[in-house]
Design a protein around this motif. Structure first.
Motif, mmCIF file in Angstrom:
data_model
loop_
_atom_site.group_PDB
_atom_site.id
_atom_site.type_symbol
_atom_site.label_atom_id
_atom_site.label_comp_id
_atom_site.label_asym_id
_atom_site.label_seq_id
_atom_site.Cartn_x
_atom_site.Cartn_y
_atom_site.Cartn_z
ATOM 1 N N GLU A 68 -38.402 10.121 1.287
ATOM 2 C CA GLU A 68 -37.836 10.331 2.722
ATOM 3 C C GLU A 68 -37.824 11.794 3.268
ATOM 4 O O GLU A 68 -37.999 11.910 4.523
ATOM 5 N N ILE B 69 -36.511 7.596 -3.925
ATOM 6 C CA ILE B 69 -36.433 7.248 -2.151
ATOM 7 C C ILE B 69 -36.239 8.622 -1.442
ATOM 8 O O ILE B 69 -36.716 8.891 -0.359
ATOM 9 N N GLU C 263 -40.829 1.965 0.011
ATOM 10 C CA GLU C 263 -40.261 1.073 -0.907
ATOM 11 C C GLU C 263 -40.513 1.751 -2.410
ATOM 12 O O GLU C 263 -41.532 2.173 -2.561
ATOM 13 N N VAL C 264 -39.633 1.619 -3.039
ATOM 14 C CA VAL C 264 -39.720 2.261 -4.370
ATOM 15 C C VAL C 264 -39.111 1.111 -5.479
ATOM 16 O O VAL C 264 -38.235 0.334 -5.306
ATOM 17 N N PHE C 265 -39.859 0.713 -6.532
ATOM 18 C CA PHE C 265 -39.538 -0.454 -7.711
ATOM 19 C C PHE C 265 -39.660 0.428 -8.861
ATOM 20 O O PHE C 265 -40.662 1.265 -9.198
ATOM 21 N N VAL D 71 -44.518 3.071 -5.715
ATOM 22 C CA VAL D 71 -44.098 3.587 -4.409
ATOM 23 C C VAL D 71 -45.110 2.839 -3.475
ATOM 24 O O VAL D 71 -46.053 3.006 -3.692
ATOM 25 N N TYR D 72 -44.282 2.442 -2.274
ATOM 26 C CA TYR D 72 -45.182 2.226 -1.193
ATOM 27 C C TYR D 72 -44.662 3.068 -0.050
ATOM 28 O O TYR D 72 -43.523 3.145 0.371
ATOM 29 N N LYS E 125 -41.760 3.784 6.623
ATOM 30 C CA LYS E 125 -41.464 2.722 5.792
ATOM 31 C C LYS E 125 -41.783 2.996 4.073
ATOM 32 O O LYS E 125 -42.900 3.486 3.925
#
Length: 70
Positions: free
Chosen positions: A6, A2, A15-17, A28-29, A13
């Motif tokens: 960033e 993340i 998102e990380v999974f 990652v999104y 926006k």
């Protein structure tokens, strides 16, 4: 993951999974206006570039990328 995203995509926006719980398979999104005018392949290449060293060493074994232009 993340933090690196960033740094490269501030005020976006993100998102990380962790897909497996082993911290080497990630999804990652990233939703960013920086992707405007780029093909999906170019967008994904940009994101992959954020993790070049980790991908080369195998620290990140798999990286699934989803991007969206704002």
């Amino acid at each position: 993951m993340i933090k690196r995203l960033e740094e490269n995509y501030p005020n976006c926006k993100i998102e990380v999974f962790d897909l497996t719980g082993t911290q080497d398979h990630w999804e990652v999104y990233v939703e960013s206006s920086r992707f405007a005018g780029l093909s999906r392949i170019q967008q994904h290449q940009q994101v992959m570039g954020c993790f070049g060293p980790e991908l080369k060493t195998g620290e990140v074994h798999a990286l699934s990328i989803k991007t969206k232009t704002v």
